[in-house]
Design an enzyme around this catalytic site. Structure first.
Site, short mmCIF file in Angstrom:
data_model
loop_
_atom_site.label_atom_id
_atom_site.label_comp_id
_atom_site.label_asym_id
_atom_site.label_seq_id
_atom_site.Cartn_x
_atom_site.Cartn_y
_atom_site.Cartn_z
N TYR A 179 -8.48 -10.41 -10.79
CA TYR A 179 -8.84 -9.08 -10.27
C TYR A 179 -10.28 -8.75 -10.66
CZ TYR A 179 -8.60 -3.95 -9.67
OH TYR A 179 -8.83 -2.64 -9.30
N LYS A 204 -13.33 -8.12 -8.07
CA LYS A 204 -14.03 -6.84 -8.06
C LYS A 204 -15.51 -7.01 -8.42
CE LYS A 204 -10.71 -4.08 -6.79
NZ LYS A 204 -10.80 -3.38 -5.49
P1 NAP Z 1 -2.85 1.98 -4.29
O1 NAP Z 1 -2.37 3.35 -4.54
O2 NAP Z 1 -2.00 0.81 -4.61
O3 NAP Z 1 -3.36 1.87 -2.75
C1 NAP Z 1 -3.86 0.69 -2.21
C2 NAP Z 1 -3.41 0.59 -0.78
O4 NAP Z 1 -3.88 -0.66 -0.21
C3 NAP Z 1 -1.89 0.54 -0.67
O5 NAP Z 1 -1.45 1.27 0.44
C4 NAP Z 1 -1.64 -0.93 -0.50
O6 NAP Z 1 -0.38 -1.26 0.05
C5 NAP Z 1 -2.78 -1.28 0.42
N1 NAP Z 1 -2.91 -2.71 0.60
C6 NAP Z 1 -2.52 -3.72 -0.24
N2 NAP Z 1 -2.74 -4.90 0.33
C7 NAP Z 1 -3.25 -4.66 1.56
C8 NAP Z 1 -3.67 -5.49 2.61
N3 NAP Z 1 -3.58 -6.83 2.54
N4 NAP Z 1 -4.19 -4.94 3.73
C9 NAP Z 1 -4.26 -3.58 3.85
N5 NAP Z 1 -3.86 -2.74 2.88
C10 NAP Z 1 -3.37 -3.28 1.73
O7 NAP Z 1 -4.18 1.73 -5.10
P2 NAP Z 1 -5.44 2.68 -5.43
O8 NAP Z 1 -5.43 2.89 -6.87
O9 NAP Z 1 -5.53 3.83 -4.50
O10 NAP Z 1 -6.56 1.60 -5.11
C11 NAP Z 1 -7.52 1.72 -4.07
C12 NAP Z 1 -8.66 0.80 -4.43
O11 NAP Z 1 -9.24 1.25 -5.65
C13 NAP Z 1 -8.22 -0.64 -4.67
O12 NAP Z 1 -9.18 -1.55 -4.17
C14 NAP Z 1 -8.15 -0.71 -6.18
O13 NAP Z 1 -8.28 -2.02 -6.68
C15 NAP Z 1 -9.31 0.18 -6.57
N6 NAP Z 1 -9.26 0.70 -7.93
C16 NAP Z 1 -8.26 1.50 -8.36
C17 NAP Z 1 -8.27 1.99 -9.67
C18 NAP Z 1 -7.21 2.90 -10.24
O14 NAP Z 1 -7.24 3.20 -11.43
N7 NAP Z 1 -6.27 3.36 -9.46
C19 NAP Z 1 -9.31 1.64 -10.53
C20 NAP Z 1 -10.32 0.82 -10.06
C21 NAP Z 1 -10.30 0.35 -8.75
P3 NAP Z 1 0.80 -1.78 -0.99
O15 NAP Z 1 1.19 -0.59 -1.79
O16 NAP Z 1 1.86 -2.30 -0.08
O17 NAP Z 1 0.16 -2.87 -1.83
#
Ligand code: NAP
Length: 258
Positions: A159, A163
């Protein structure tokens, strides 16, 4: 709606917009009077987000999209451009963060994370570029992570690598596309309260998020809306001279001394 009148409204595509940061971002663009193309692998959630934007007086539609599928990314862009004339902005947000210790990190598990978190960003941006180049205008934001710019994360090396790759992609594209009037920036969220971070199996979980709050200078973990407001700023004309930067938005977590 005629093509002429539709171009008075900007069009944004958000990936992974059914929940979390993507959902908050889609809603924020909806409130800013963008036409929001909500995409996700989560159909029911994505449709609900689009419906909520419309109920709030905005314009939004849901399209199922798996960012692992090149033809689907190209097809979505073609459909939206045909219908609305252009895509002004892409928010490459979709991502997964699976906990896998290195000795269990098979090629397949490595590839899955790279395919979504890095190549998925490239795929949707690549699809939108010909239209943006033609119009000499576009603004793109790719979502990285604090784990890609500042921290290492145990049992998540794949990851962190993906990233960190997003940061390089943002820089390379910003240089390549600046002369075409296209800006490319990144967002590196800290700890944000979403399903991803709340996962006990793959991330901090509720107790872990509460524990980390104490060490965040602003005194709390982030909310998805905190990310959405920075993303909409980076896309907007207020950030017209900003390109190639991945901005860490973490409540001050990374800059404090220990
Ligand atoms: P989240 O709540 O899990 O939302 C991510 C969304 O992307 C989910 O709907 C997920 O579906 C979808 N997804 C997964 N695989 C996919 C694919 N192949 N094609 C299209 N959509 C897909 O996560 P989030 O925290 O909002 O994360 C959003 C972004 O921020 C991500 O890139 C994550 O790595 C990044 N991020 C998050 C955090 C944090 O603390 N939350 C910190 C740093 C970076 P599923 O649920 O089915 O997987």
């Amino acid at each position: 709606m005629s093509m002429t009148s539709s171009r008075t409204q900007k069009v944004v595509v958000v990936t992974g917009a059914g929940i979390g940061i993507g959902r908050a971002t889609a809603k924020a663009f909806g409130a800013l009077d963008y036409r929001v193309i909500v995409t996700d692998v989560l159909q029911a959630e994505g449709e609900m987000v689009a419906a909520q934007i419309r109920e709030a007086g905005g314009q939004a539609e849901f399209y199922p999209l798996d960012v692992r599928d090149t033809n689907a990314c190209n097809g979505l862009v073609a459909t939206v451009e045909k219908k609305y004339g252009a895509i002004d902005s892409v928010i490459a947000n979709a991502g997964i963060a699976h906990r896998v210790p290195l000795d269990e990190l098979t090629d397949e598990k490595w590839d899955l994370t790279m395919d979504i978190d890095l190549k998925g960003v490239f795929r949707i941006i690549r699809a939108a570029l010909p239209g943006m180049k033609q119009r000499k205008s576009g603004s793109i934001v790719a979502v990285s992570s604090i784990m890609g710019v500042a921290y290492g994360w145990d049992e998540h090396a794949h990851y962190s690598a993906a990233k960190a790759g997003v940061v390089g992609l943002v820089r390379g594209l910003a240089v390549e596309l600046g002369r075409h009037g296209i800006r490319v920036n990144g967002l590196a969220p800290g700890f944000i309260r979403t399903a991803q971070a709340l996962s006990e199996q793959h991330s901090k979980g509720e107790a872990g998020l509460q524990a980390v709050s104490a060490s965040i200078p602003l005194g709390r973990v982030g909310e998805p809306e905190d990310m959405a407001d920075v993303i909409t700023f980076m896309v907007s004309d207020k950030a017209r001279y900003l390109t190639g930067q991945t901005i860490l938005v973490d409540g001050g977590l990374a800059i404090q001394s220990h």
